[in-house]
Structure formats: C-alpha cells, structure tokens
Write a protein that holds these residues in place. Structure first.
Motif, PDB file in Angstrom:
ATOM      1  N   LEU A  92       0.833  -1.196   0.000  1.00  0.00           N
ATOM      2  CA  LEU A  92       0.000   0.000   0.000  1.00  0.00           C
ATOM      3  C   LEU A  92       0.870   1.248   0.000  1.00  0.00           C
ATOM      4  O   LEU A  92       2.002   1.230   0.484  1.00  0.00           O
ATOM      5  N   ALA A  93       0.328   2.341  -0.511  1.00  0.00           N
ATOM      6  CA  ALA A  93       1.065   3.603  -0.532  1.00  0.00           C
ATOM      7  C   ALA A  93       0.119   4.751  -0.217  1.00  0.00           C
ATOM      8  O   ALA A  93      -1.089   4.659  -0.447  1.00  0.00           O
ATOM      9  N   ARG A  94       0.662   5.820   0.274  1.00  0.00           N
ATOM     10  CA  ARG A  94      -0.117   7.034   0.506  1.00  0.00           C
ATOM     11  C   ARG A  94      -0.218   7.789  -0.815  1.00  0.00           C
ATOM     12  O   ARG A  94       0.803   8.130  -1.419  1.00  0.00           O
ATOM     13  N   THR A  95      -1.438   8.024  -1.260  1.00  0.00           N
ATOM     14  CA  THR A  95      -1.619   8.725  -2.521  1.00  0.00           C
ATOM     15  C   THR A  95      -2.525   9.934  -2.347  1.00  0.00           C
ATOM     16  O   THR A  95      -3.325  10.005  -1.414  1.00  0.00           O
ATOM     17  N   ARG A  96      -2.371  10.861  -3.244  1.00  0.00           N
ATOM     18  CA  ARG A  96      -3.176  12.078  -3.234  1.00  0.00           C
ATOM     19  C   ARG A  96      -4.432  11.879  -4.070  1.00  0.00           C
ATOM     20  O   ARG A  96      -4.583  10.874  -4.770  1.00  0.00           O
TER      21      ARG A  96
END
Length: 291
Positions: A92-96
């Motif tokens: 998982l990644a932090r996305t805008r």
C-alpha cells in the motif's frame, strides 16, 4: 527537484494485487507486515496454519524512503513465499486525490516545506513530535481496511508483530475505531530471538531490520554499519540532515539531528569502531515500524 502536488486530505491505498475476497459476513482479518523479523515470522506461521491471517498489508512509505534491503527482501522472498502459500501480501502507498504517490522522503525534501514528520532529535537529544507512522502507516492501512468493509461497528482485526521481549511496545490505546489490534506473537510466547529459526525453517533467509534508512531511532551501531557497508546511503542521510538544518536556519530555528548527540551525523558516526554510548532502544514504540 520537481515540486510535488499539493497534498489532499483524501488518501487512497494502492495494492500490488487484487484484494482477497472474504466469506460473506466474515470479519476482516489482516496482519501489518513491516518486512522485518517479527512480521516475516508471522508470515511463515500463517503459511503453516498456526496463525489465521491470510491478508498481510505492507504500508510502503516510499521506494525512496524504505531501506532498499527491505524492499529487495519483499520482492525476492516475502512476496513469492506468500503467493506460493495462498496469502495475499498487498503493498500500500499514501496517494493524493490526483492519484500521485506521496513518499515520506518526498515530504521531507519538498521545496519550501516546513514539515518535520520524522522524530528528529532536538537540541536536548529528545525526539521531536512525529507524524510519519500515523500518516504513512496507520492511515494508509486504515484507508484500505475501510475500503474493504471495516467500520466502527464491524472493525477489522489487525495483527501487529510485537514479540514477548518487546511487550512494552504493545499499546491497545492507539487502536483506531475501525480496527481491533491484536498481538498474536505474544499469545504464542514468541520472542524476537525465535524469529530467525522460524523464518529459516521455511527456507527463507532472515530479513534485515526494517525501517526507513534515515530514521532517527537508529542505534549508532546501525549508522556505523551503514557507513561501512552502504556509504552512498549514509551520505544521503547526512545530506538530508544538512538540508533540514539549512531550512531551519533560514526560519531562525534551532538545528535538529538524526542522532541524540546534537551534532552532524558524519561527526558522530566515526569510521573506526569507537562510538559514543547509545542507550536508545533502536525502535519506535508503535509496533507499526521495526517489525
């Protein structure tokens, strides 16, 4: 450096594989995979059927932020092992809002940013306030959980890889409304020293200690080893520290450091074997990192 888009309060999670379906009405059970000894031992135990988790979630704070050795281990060993045993290992990644990914290193080095999300050491050696774990681990995993049905009324179970010798890191008070934190290694009486044996029993190599390569919670021995074996990475850490302090000087603020010794990293970590005494615990207390 190319400026990054303005951060949106909305976060989404990117996965490297489709979400694993759950039985109708079944509670969502996941394990927070940190890429280190404890969570890799938990992955092996899950493959054996000794733990109930079939979904492991790795919140990647950024390919430019996680230690390269951890990313290699996941790609070369953990992900193939999970797939071979029917376990979904999601990255998982932090996305805008616009779909672009924000990384922890990117936030630290963004031109004009005043953000200090990592626990840099202040002039007295104490760690400053941090948001890295909350923003890049807890909330990213939480977003995935809620997208897959977790609610305050029906929380998802999230396993954390804290072992018996680190029981002081277990803290249920930090539980989010949509999750129920459990510590299965504590229930099994597993210590950190047991983890290499468990991992090797599955034919896997023992992973390196997981963390961001620039984490201020590193012991001096960790920094010294990086300087010896990964000099380019060590120089990047020194450059990051200098960048943060140049920015703080422009703002009229005191310097901050990546160690508790209130001096530049390159001066504190010598090239010989003599290091200042370091009584730090070498890990944050949340259980989301260094496992």
């Amino acid at each position: 450096m190319t400026p990054t888009p303005k951060e949106s309060p909305v976060m989404t999670a990117m996965t490297t594989a489709p979400a694993a379906p759950t039985a109708s009405g079944a509670a969502l059970e996941t394990f927070s995979y940190g890429g280190g000894w404890q969570s890799t031992a938990a992955l092996v135990l899950a493959a054996r059927g000794e733990l109930p988790f079939r979904i492991f979630l790795f919140a990647n704070v950024g390919n430019d932020s996680e230690h390269p050795a951890t990313l290699r281990y996941i790609t070369e060993h953990a992900a193939p092992f999970a797939a071979a045993h029917g376990i979904a290992l999601h990255q998982l990644a932090r996305t805008r809002r616009d779909g672009s990914t924000e990384t922890l290193y990117g936030r630290l080095t963004k031109p004009g940013s005043r953000s200090l999300p990592i626990p840099v050491r202040m002039s007295n050696g104490a760690p400053g306030t941090r948001s890295c774990t909350a923003d890049f681990k807890i909330r990213v995993i939480g977003r995935w959980l809620k997208a897959h049905g977790a609610t305050a009324e029906h929380p998802a179970t999230v396993g954390i890889g804290i072992s018996v010798d680190e029981i002081h890191r277990a803290n249920n008070r930090r539980c989010e409304p949509h999750e129920r934190i459990v510590y299965p290694l504590l229930d099994l009486g597993i210590r950190r020293a047991d983890c290499p044996r468990i991992i090797r029993s599955a034919g896997l190599p023992v992973p390196p200690k997981s963390s961001c390569w620039f984490c201020p919670f590193h012991r001096l021995t960790t920094w010294a080893e990086m300087r010896r074996s990964e000099p380019e990475l060590f120089e990047r850490a020194c450059a990051l520290e200098a960048t943060l302090n140049a920015r703080r000087a422009d703002l009229g603020k005191d310097a901050v450091w990546l160690t508790r010794h209130a001096a530049p990293l390159a001066d504190v970590v010598s090239t010989d074997d003599v290091l200042p005494l370091d009584f730090g615990d070498g890990a944050c207390d949340s259980g989301w990192c260094f496992t």
